[in-house]
Design a protein around this motif. Structure first.
Motif, short mmCIF file in Angstrom:
data_model
loop_
_atom_site.label_atom_id
_atom_site.label_comp_id
_atom_site.label_asym_id
_atom_site.label_seq_id
_atom_site.Cartn_x
_atom_site.Cartn_y
_atom_site.Cartn_z
N PRO A 292 -25.38 21.63 24.54
CA PRO A 292 -26.20 20.99 25.56
C PRO A 292 -27.67 20.90 25.15
N VAL A 293 -28.07 21.69 24.17
CA VAL A 293 -29.47 21.68 23.73
C VAL A 293 -29.61 20.83 22.48
N LYS A 294 -30.57 19.96 22.51
CA LYS A 294 -30.80 19.05 21.40
C LYS A 294 -30.88 19.75 20.06
N GLY A 295 -30.17 19.22 19.10
CA GLY A 295 -30.26 19.76 17.76
C GLY A 295 -29.45 21.02 17.54
N GLY B 83 -47.87 25.18 7.88
CA GLY B 83 -46.63 24.51 7.53
C GLY B 83 -45.59 24.58 8.64
N PHE B 84 -45.57 25.71 9.32
CA PHE B 84 -44.47 25.91 10.27
C PHE B 84 -44.85 25.70 11.73
N ALA B 85 -46.15 25.73 12.04
CA ALA B 85 -46.59 25.60 13.43
C ALA B 85 -45.92 24.46 14.20
N PRO B 86 -45.81 23.27 13.59
CA PRO B 86 -45.26 22.15 14.37
C PRO B 86 -43.81 22.34 14.78
N GLU C 230 -36.80 20.57 15.49
CA GLU C 230 -36.74 19.31 14.76
C GLU C 230 -36.75 18.13 15.70
N LYS C 231 -37.35 17.05 15.27
CA LYS C 231 -37.39 15.85 16.09
C LYS C 231 -36.14 15.01 15.87
N VAL C 232 -35.77 14.90 14.65
CA VAL C 232 -34.57 14.13 14.32
C VAL C 232 -33.53 15.09 13.76
N THR C 233 -32.38 15.12 14.38
CA THR C 233 -31.37 16.08 13.94
C THR C 233 -30.06 15.38 13.58
N ARG C 234 -29.34 16.01 12.68
CA ARG C 234 -28.00 15.54 12.32
C ARG C 234 -27.16 16.78 12.07
N PRO C 235 -25.90 16.75 12.52
CA PRO C 235 -25.06 17.93 12.35
C PRO C 235 -25.10 18.45 10.91
N PHE C 236 -25.32 19.71 10.75
CA PHE C 236 -25.37 20.42 9.47
C PHE C 236 -26.57 20.02 8.61
N THR D 12 -30.46 20.64 11.72
CA THR D 12 -30.27 21.09 13.09
C THR D 12 -31.42 22.00 13.48
N SER D 13 -31.67 22.13 14.75
CA SER D 13 -32.80 22.95 15.20
C SER D 13 -32.54 24.43 14.94
N GLU D 14 -31.30 24.83 15.12
CA GLU D 14 -30.92 26.18 14.73
C GLU D 14 -29.93 26.04 13.58
N PHE D 15 -30.12 26.83 12.55
CA PHE D 15 -29.11 26.82 11.50
C PHE D 15 -28.90 28.22 10.93
N LEU D 16 -27.78 28.37 10.24
CA LEU D 16 -27.47 29.65 9.60
C LEU D 16 -27.85 29.54 8.14
N TRP D 17 -28.32 30.64 7.60
CA TRP D 17 -28.64 30.63 6.18
C TRP D 17 -28.67 32.04 5.64
#
Length: 493
Positions: free
Chosen positions: A47-50, A101-104, A159-165, A168-173
């Motif tokens: 339900p949450v973007k990205g 670099g990361f603030a935005p 992220e403003k523009v997201t695509r699966p994998f 994404t706004s949250e990701f695993l790494w």
RNA sequence: CGGGGCGUAGCGCAGUUUGGUAGCGCGCUUGGUUCGGGACCAAGAGGUCGCGAGUUCGAAUCUCGCCGCUCCGACCA
């Protein structure tokens, strides 16, 4: 989703008909990608973007990747640990370039337990800041070095523009964070881990990559130098598949990570960090996938071979018994096998389903095969069919899977080579980036204005600066001055 | 963040122009017949029409706001 008109409903013979639900790549590559990740149940939108759920089949791929990469990380002397999700804002802001670099793309928590927090908390976009805070206390002596730690976790970047994998706004790494006594040692570590990534990608994921160094513009916020491995996707765009940073002493200075060296002097440590993410699942999909869906390299595939029994009324029980026995034997032989004994689905339906899901090998077992004690083995990548005697299966399948793995790698490599142009002709460069895309290898003078000009006019960026040096007489692609570097350019994600 | 498209059952869509209380295909459930490249018959279940206001006797339909997805451009694993 896509407009899936009436696509041929399975004529006779294999090969030409497509899986119904998937938009052909040539028609709309982005839609193809979305169709694949949804229909093969790799993920589902949140339900949450990205944000997304990684579904069991997708997560099984990630677990396989984790297993194989984690092994390499440990073999190179690193230990796993876990650091907190929340970072006091003040900590993140210590290193100037890093904040900037990361603030935005930082998510900020301002309330907790119904109260406004005295100090807002940042949800980690990467963990340098919080880890450095710990390291400053953990390190005192040169005997504490090198400190080699890795963590597997999630991070959040708004992220403003997201695509699966792929984004994404949250990701695993995983993120490795190391401290060293000398600059040389840190540089060695940075390059060593880049090599680990390259080996992992090429050997396990069958994805050929171009290793190199990022330009000043493209390097990690706060790093001294950033190295990268770049992959080429099937739409001709480049994908940053992994990065390894030499952080120099930038963080050590602001976080006061010091040690008393052998010479009795207090010094700042030299640091590195390096990471790969669930984006690699996106790379896997785009590098190997085709119009029928996923194509998974056997080493990463959660299911390496699927047995589809042909259950006729007369011979059903017999076939199923044989299929179960076979599945047991192959499992014992170390093959990740799945027996699709579902009732109510026709064999043809199952064939399509498992092809879509990218299972490298299908083993068909029907009444006719019972007589001759064989299975029909069908390769996902080529569609080629071959009868194999039961007795030979446990011995032959591993070799067949390895062969398939190698073929996938070579196919991807050939694609990459065929889509890598080179030269110093700027007009040709623009033309290539406009049409077929891919990589363009060119000499570069090293000045940012040329980098920017190329970017503005071609939308392509310097993906990496090659380790090879340009020839003496080579001239910059953009300005024609003497070349200082050889660079790989491409449009990217 | 700028521009375009979309949001109605799990999926794909119709219905919106002209307001009157929701329909089709696939899938799902149950039973039966089938099974070597997406089988068939029969009977069922399933929808606060993205969310919130407003207009109206009445809103999927009209108005405003918001959210999400998606594509194309500027920033990033």
């Amino acid at each position: 989703m896509g407009q899936q008109g009436q696509r041929t409903p399975a004529g006779k013979g294999a090969g030409k008909e497509f899986v119904k639900e998937i938009t052909p790549q040539a028609e709309d590559y982005s839609q193809w990608y979305i169709d694949v990740v949804l229909k093969t149940e790799l993920m589902d939108y949140a339900p949450v973007k990205g944000c997304m759920a990684i579904r069991p089949y997708g997560f099984a791929i990630w677990e396989k990747m984790q297993e194989l990469l984690d092994r390499r990380i440990k073999e190179t002397g690193h230990q796993n640990a876990y650091f907190p999700l929340f970072i006091p804002q003040e900590l993140l802001e210590k290193e100037a370039a890093h904040v900037e670099g990361f603030a935005p793309e930082v998510a900020l928590v301002t309330k907790g337990g119904g109260e406004t927090l005295a100090e807002p908390l940042v949800v980690r976009p990467t963990s340098e800041a919080i880890i450095c805070d710990f390291y400053s206390r953990w390190i005192q002596s040169w005997r504490d070095l090198p400190l080699l730690i890795n963590q597997w976790c999630n991070v959040v970047r708004w992220e403003k523009v997201t695509r699966p994998f792929l984004r994404t706004s949250e990701f695993l790494w995983q993120e490795g964070h190391t401290c060293h006594r000398t600059e040389e040692e840190a540089e060695e570590e940075t390059l060593k881990m880049l090599g680990v990534y390259q080996d992992f990608l090429e050997t396990e994921m069958a994805i050929p990559v171009i290793p190199g160094r990022k330009s000043e513009r493209e390097k990690f916020a706060g790093a001294l130098r950033t190295y990268t491995v770049e992959a080429l996707m099937r739409d001709g765009r480049a994908l940053q598949a992994g990065t390894s940073h030499n952080l120099g002493q930038h963080f050590a200075r602001v976080f006061e990570i010091t040690f008393l060296d052998r010479d009795d002097e207090l010094k700042h440590v030299w640091q590195t960090s390096w990471g790969v993410s669930t984006r690699l699942i996106g790379a896997l999909i785009t590098v190997h996938g085709d119009d029928r869906g996923l194509v998974l390299p056997p080493r990463i595939a959660p299911i390496q071979a699927v047995i589809v029994p042909i259950l006729t009324k007369k011979a059903g029980e017999e076939v199923l018994a044989a299929a179960r026995r076979l599945a047991g034997e192959l499992r014992s032989a170390g093959i990740r096998i799945h027996l699709d004994d579902r009732e109510g689905y026709s064999p043809g339906w199952k064939f399509n389903e498992w092809e879509m899901k990218g299972v490298p090998l299908r083993l068909e077992l029907g009444p006719r095969d019972l007589q001759s004690e064989q299975v029909i083995a069908v390769r996902r990548d080529s569609g080629s069919k071959e009868p194999l005697p039961w007795a030979e299966l446990p011995g032959k399948l591993p070799a067949l899977l390895e062969e398939l793995q190698g073929d996938l790698y070579r196919r991807a490599q050939r694609y990459q080579q065929e889509h890598t142009r080179s030269g110093a002709d700027y007009d040709e460069f623009l033309r290539v980036m406009e049409r077929e895309r891919g990589f363009f290898v060119a000499p570069w003078c090293g000045r940012e204005e040329c980098e920017l000009k190329a970017k503005e006019e071609s939308k392509a960026t310097i993906r990496c600066i090659a380790f090879e040096r340009p020839e003496e007489d080579e001239r910059c692609l953009v300005c024609g001055e003497k070349a200082a570097e050889k660079v790989y350019l491409a449009r990217a994600y």
